[in-house]
Enzyme design. Structure first.
Site, mmCIF file in Angstrom:
data_model
loop_
_atom_site.group_PDB
_atom_site.id
_atom_site.type_symbol
_atom_site.label_atom_id
_atom_site.label_comp_id
_atom_site.label_asym_id
_atom_site.label_seq_id
_atom_site.Cartn_x
_atom_site.Cartn_y
_atom_site.Cartn_z
ATOM 1 N N HIS A 281 0.809 -1.220 0.000
ATOM 2 C CA HIS A 281 0.000 0.000 0.000
ATOM 3 C C HIS A 281 0.843 1.271 0.000
ATOM 4 C CE1 HIS A 281 -4.081 -1.738 0.822
ATOM 5 N NE2 HIS A 281 -3.308 -2.786 1.017
ATOM 6 N N ASP B 213 3.449 9.488 -0.679
ATOM 7 C CA ASP B 213 2.236 8.786 -0.261
ATOM 8 C C ASP B 213 1.968 7.692 -1.284
ATOM 9 O OD1 ASP B 213 0.008 8.304 1.296
ATOM 10 O OD2 ASP B 213 -0.733 10.364 1.222
HETATM 11 P P1 ADQ Z 1 -2.942 6.131 4.937
HETATM 12 O O1 ADQ Z 1 -1.562 6.620 5.085
HETATM 13 O O2 ADQ Z 1 -3.656 5.893 6.180
HETATM 14 O O3 ADQ Z 1 -2.986 4.797 4.071
HETATM 15 P P2 ADQ Z 1 -4.898 7.607 3.135
HETATM 16 O O4 ADQ Z 1 -4.855 6.940 1.827
HETATM 17 O O5 ADQ Z 1 -4.952 9.073 3.028
HETATM 18 O O6 ADQ Z 1 -3.638 7.289 4.045
HETATM 19 O O7 ADQ Z 1 -6.136 7.106 3.927
HETATM 20 C C1 ADQ Z 1 -6.568 7.732 5.072
HETATM 21 C C2 ADQ Z 1 -8.017 7.323 5.369
HETATM 22 O O8 ADQ Z 1 -8.314 7.681 6.700
HETATM 23 C C3 ADQ Z 1 -9.021 8.030 4.484
HETATM 24 O O9 ADQ Z 1 -10.029 7.132 4.141
HETATM 25 C C4 ADQ Z 1 -9.561 9.156 5.389
HETATM 26 O O10 ADQ Z 1 -10.874 9.532 5.123
HETATM 27 C C5 ADQ Z 1 -9.475 8.488 6.750
HETATM 28 N N1 ADQ Z 1 -9.312 9.483 7.819
HETATM 29 C C6 ADQ Z 1 -8.313 10.356 7.970
HETATM 30 N N2 ADQ Z 1 -8.511 11.104 9.066
HETATM 31 C C7 ADQ Z 1 -9.659 10.673 9.632
HETATM 32 C C8 ADQ Z 1 -10.400 11.044 10.813
HETATM 33 N N3 ADQ Z 1 -9.979 11.985 11.630
HETATM 34 N N4 ADQ Z 1 -11.524 10.374 11.062
HETATM 35 C C9 ADQ Z 1 -11.949 9.401 10.260
HETATM 36 N N5 ADQ Z 1 -11.296 9.011 9.151
HETATM 37 C C10 ADQ Z 1 -10.166 9.633 8.842
HETATM 38 C C11 ADQ Z 1 -2.067 3.943 3.389
HETATM 39 C C12 ADQ Z 1 -1.093 4.640 2.459
HETATM 40 C C13 ADQ Z 1 -1.856 5.454 1.450
HETATM 41 C C14 ADQ Z 1 -2.843 4.568 0.682
HETATM 42 C C15 ADQ Z 1 -3.698 3.769 1.651
HETATM 43 C C16 ADQ Z 1 -4.551 2.737 0.934
HETATM 44 O O11 ADQ Z 1 -0.194 5.468 3.184
HETATM 45 O O12 ADQ Z 1 -0.969 6.074 0.538
HETATM 46 O O13 ADQ Z 1 -3.691 5.386 -0.095
HETATM 47 O O14 ADQ Z 1 -2.872 3.072 2.581
HETATM 48 O O15 ADQ Z 1 -3.766 1.891 0.156
#
Ligand code: ADQ
Length: 762
Positions: free
Chosen positions: A175, A389
């Protein structure tokens, strides 16, 4: 002691057709009013994705950690899946999870935004936990089933499953980004990680650059042949090659669910209420991130602070919401980040916030999906300024939440999403001036322009949802070779940990008791350290002397077996006639001592015909041409083979030369091409060290053989060993040998110990 509860022991074995393995189970623990505890599922993107594919299989399962240290809950059912919790002790959470996963791999894979830390105890824990996950998955998967392993915490699992279950298909999806080989090379145990991943049939990545980086690392660090995105993983011993496919599968979101929320009148009202709560600003700018240094929150706040400082933004008209979800709070870099972010937000608010309204509304907690969608719907601009990311789902969620076609996405080119969301306002977040200009441009973008960009973004996100992502990964996996058509590589040892000294000694004692012995050893890397200039090799005198003395003992035959030409081996070892020399990987056999039954050695297959002489001459010419194009590489000629040596090449020369040689090899069906440690050998005589040593064992009527080797070419010998034989791999790497020692120093110890044990008997 780590908790050793095995989740599989509670369940019928081998029953699930599709098994997902991820660090976390999709469940959270909830405290009940009576103080008790229950597990509730917490559907995230991955669960949603899996739900749609699980519907099409008779039985699906998920193996993962339930989120608390110590004894895990019993396996249970949720959303039509069986969940198998894996135990992690408090110490493993510190070492495997917070340590190796999040303080070593995470920063290294995100281009060293903070310094990765390396600790050997962390690695040991990573290895142990990966083994536990692998075992749990192997135990619950149906014959011929499919296992899908997720993410950087579990990179060793594919290989570990493959060693136990050759009948299943294995996929791995990373990921997060996969770093450039120059960075990846810093990782201690890097080759173990690559070999772990190569246990899979399909290794999936978010972006093309990640897949290319992985393939380059495999080529450079393991020397495996790569054709496009297909990697040929050599089988051990007589086992055939396996093909592993590296491919890009950009992850997405559950678009249908987000779209449905964005059309819910209650959520529309929530969005309107949010604007009122903020004092009805003209513009709302939103950032949503886990509080992680990869997300560029500091850069974003710096740009925002400067825009307020220089008056480009009026805090009476424009408000920023920064949602910063708590994350990894016990890891030092995250503690520091939180302090810094909160200090900066405090400073900005202190200097710029009008009374009763923030300039930055900072939210350090979680929101439910409905609130999150309301925020996206209220936001005029969303800032995704990640420094690195894998994908970034926030960008896609924002787009899916805007059926009104309004709103502007500012997107870092370092987020995986940048490859697909081309209509966003692209930005290099390291360039603060560029970031400020992008924010101002987004704030000033006319509605028609917003609509045009948003339409294009939505087209991309709505067409490619997370269900499609999961299906395309599994379809690709389905296309890989049928597992049952492949022979199992006889790997007896993986990783690089030397065997327990007591186990080694017990094996030597048992071996020394056998009446007639053959003791055979490879030369380079075993009796002498590997050196760049192969003519300057310095054999270990004590090892050679022990072998010489062993060869004088009754009932003991001794052989040196090398890829070097016979004359070369002789010149560097100067062994007495009691030691048999075997050169050119078995194609040249020196004089045999009179007591060996020479007639048992069939040399007819080893004769060089005229055609073979001509073929060898043409190979030599072609390899020399390749060597000329890559300074530092050279060609060695042997009576039955030509060898390209790349050990002294500069920069990427070694990779490129190997690649050219292997491409050329494809045109030579009757030639045995063997890539080794910084060498590629082209032999016109079909033999191997294994064939030669087996012939010597027959010739010496040995009851048992002991073989020491460090190279892939030695695996042909290890693969033949059984019963009373002893195979000792020198150095790291998967092997068909049953014992491992770490280098030529330890070889000396083994030979001297054998001499002492056998000497006592005579
Ligand atoms: P993450 O680094 O966790 O994931 P991201 O892809 O941005 O990053 O996902 C974050 C998720 O958390 C989103 O669905 C967002 O809505 C949710 N979120 C963030 N803050 C929140 C809050 N305060 N309350 C509720 N929900 C919240 C890792 C990798 C990424 C990749 C994903 C999936 O780092 O690059 O996109 O896996 O493969």
């Amino acid at each position: 002691m780590p908790p050793e509860a095995d989740p599989a022991e509670h369940a019928p074995q081998h029953q699930h057709q599709l098994v997902v393995v991820a660090n976390r189970l999709p469940v959270d623990s909830r405290t009940l009013p009576d103080g008790g505890n229950e597990w509730v599922t917490s559907p995230g993107g991955l669960v949603t994705a899996m739900e749609s594919v699980m519907r099409n299989v008779a039985s699906g399962a998920w193996v993962g950690w339930a989120g608390s240290p110590g004894t895990p809950p019993d396996p249970f059912e949720a959303d039509g899946m069986s969940l198998y919790p894996v135990a992690l002790s408090a110490e493993e959470i510190r070492r495997y999870y917070e340590g190796y996963s999040n303080a070593t791999l995470w920063p290294l894979y995100h281009d060293v935004i903070v310094d990765p830390e390396f600790h050997r105890a962390w690695w040991d824990s990573y290895l142990a936990v990966n083994r536990r996950f692998g075992r749990a998955a192997a135990a619950v998967t149906a014959p011929g089933g499919t296992i899908w392993v997720h993410d950087y915490q579990l990179q060793l699992v594919p290989r570990m499953i493959r060693d136990e279950r050759s009948d299943v298909r294995i996929g791995f999806f990373n990921h997060i980004p996969f770093p450039a080989v120059e960075l990846f090379s810093q990782l201690p145990k890097r080759n173990s990680i690559l070999r772990g991943l190569l246990g899979a049939d399909v290794v999936g990545f978010q972006r093309e650059s990640d897949a290319l980086n992985f393939v380059a690392a495999v080529r450079k660090l393991l020397g495996y042949h790569v054709d496009g995105m297909t990697i040929s993983v050599p089988g051990l011993g007589a086992a055939p090659m396996r093909e592993v496919r590296a491919q890009t599968f950009p992850i997405s979101i559950d678009t249908t669910a987000v779209s449905a929320l964005s059309e819910d009148p209650q959520i529309l009202e929530r969005a309107a209420q949010l604007r009122r709560d903020l004092g009805n600003p003209d513009k709302i700018v939103l950032g949503v991130d886990r509080l992680d240094y990869t997300k560029g929150i500091r850069h974003r706040l710096k740009a925002w602070g400067e825009l307020l400082d220089d008056g480009s933004i009026d805090p009476h008209d424009t408000v920023m919401i920064q949602v910063a979800t708590p994350s990894r709070e016990r890891v030092e870099a995250y503690k520091q980040l939180r302090d810094e972010v909160e200090l900066t937000v405090g400073r900005i608010n202190g200097e710029h916030a009008p009374i009763g309204r923030p300039a930055v509304s900072y939210q350090h907690h979680s929101f439910d999906r409905r609130d999150m969608t309301a925020m996206y719907m209220a936001a005029d601009v969303v800032l995704v300024t990640a420094l690195r990311d894998g994908m970034n789902l926030v960008a896609k969620e924002y787009v899916a939440s805007r059926p009104d076609l309004q709103g502007v996405l500012v997107l870092s080119e370092f987020a995986g999403a940048a490859d697909e969301l081309r209509a966003a306002v692209m930005v290099n977040p390291h360039d603060i001036d560029e970031l400020k200009a992008a924010i101002l441009r987004a704030l000033a973008m006319p509605p028609e322009e917003q609509e045009e960009a948003m339409r294009s973004l939505r087209h991309q996100v709505l067409e490619h949802d997370v269900q499609a992502w999961a299906r395309s990964f599994l379809d690709r996996l389905e296309e890989s070779d049928r597992p049952e058509e492949r022979a199992t590589p006889p790997a007896r040892l993986t990783g690089d940990a030397p065997s327990d000294p007591e186990e080694l000694d017990a094996a030597l004692r048992a071996f020394a008791d056998v009446p007639r012995l053959l003791i055979a050893s490879d030369f380079d890397g075993v009796l002498a350290p590997i050196v760049a200039d192969r003519d300057a090799v310095q054999p270990d005198d004590a090892s050679l002397s022990a072998l010489r003395d062993l060869s004088e003992l009754p009932g003991v035959a001794v052989a040196l077996v090398s890829g070097r030409a016979l004359a070369d081996l002789d010149a560097h070892t100067r062994m007495p006639s009691s030691v048999v020399l075997v050169g050119s990987h078995g194609a040249e056999v020196g004089a045999l001592p009179p007591w060996m039954q020479a007639e048992v050695l069939d040399k007819s297959a080893l004769v060089m015909s005229r055609e073979k002489e001509e073929l060898l001459a043409s190979i030599t010419t072609n390899l020399r041409r390749i060597a000329r194009a890559h300074p530092g590489t050279e060609v060695e000629t042997k009576p039955t083979a030509a060898v390209l040596h790349t050990r002294s090449a500069k920069g990427r020369g070694a990779i490129n030369a190997t690649e050219s040689a292997l491409e050329y090899a494809v045109t030579l069906p009757d030639v045995t091409v063997t890539p080794g440690k910084e060498v590629v050998e082209f032999a016109v005589i079909h033999t191997s060290k294994g064939v030669a040593v087996e012939a010597l064992a027959r010739a010496s009527a040995a009851d048992a053989w002991l073989y020491l080797g460090d190279d892939v070419t030695d695996e042909s010998v290890f693969a033949l060993l059984g019963g009373p034989d002893v195979g000792i791999k020198v150095g790291e790497g998967d092997t068909a040998a049953a014992l491992r020692i770490d280098g030529p120093g330890a070889v000396r110890g083994v030979l001297e110990r054998l001499l002492a044990l056998r000497g006592e008997q005579s």
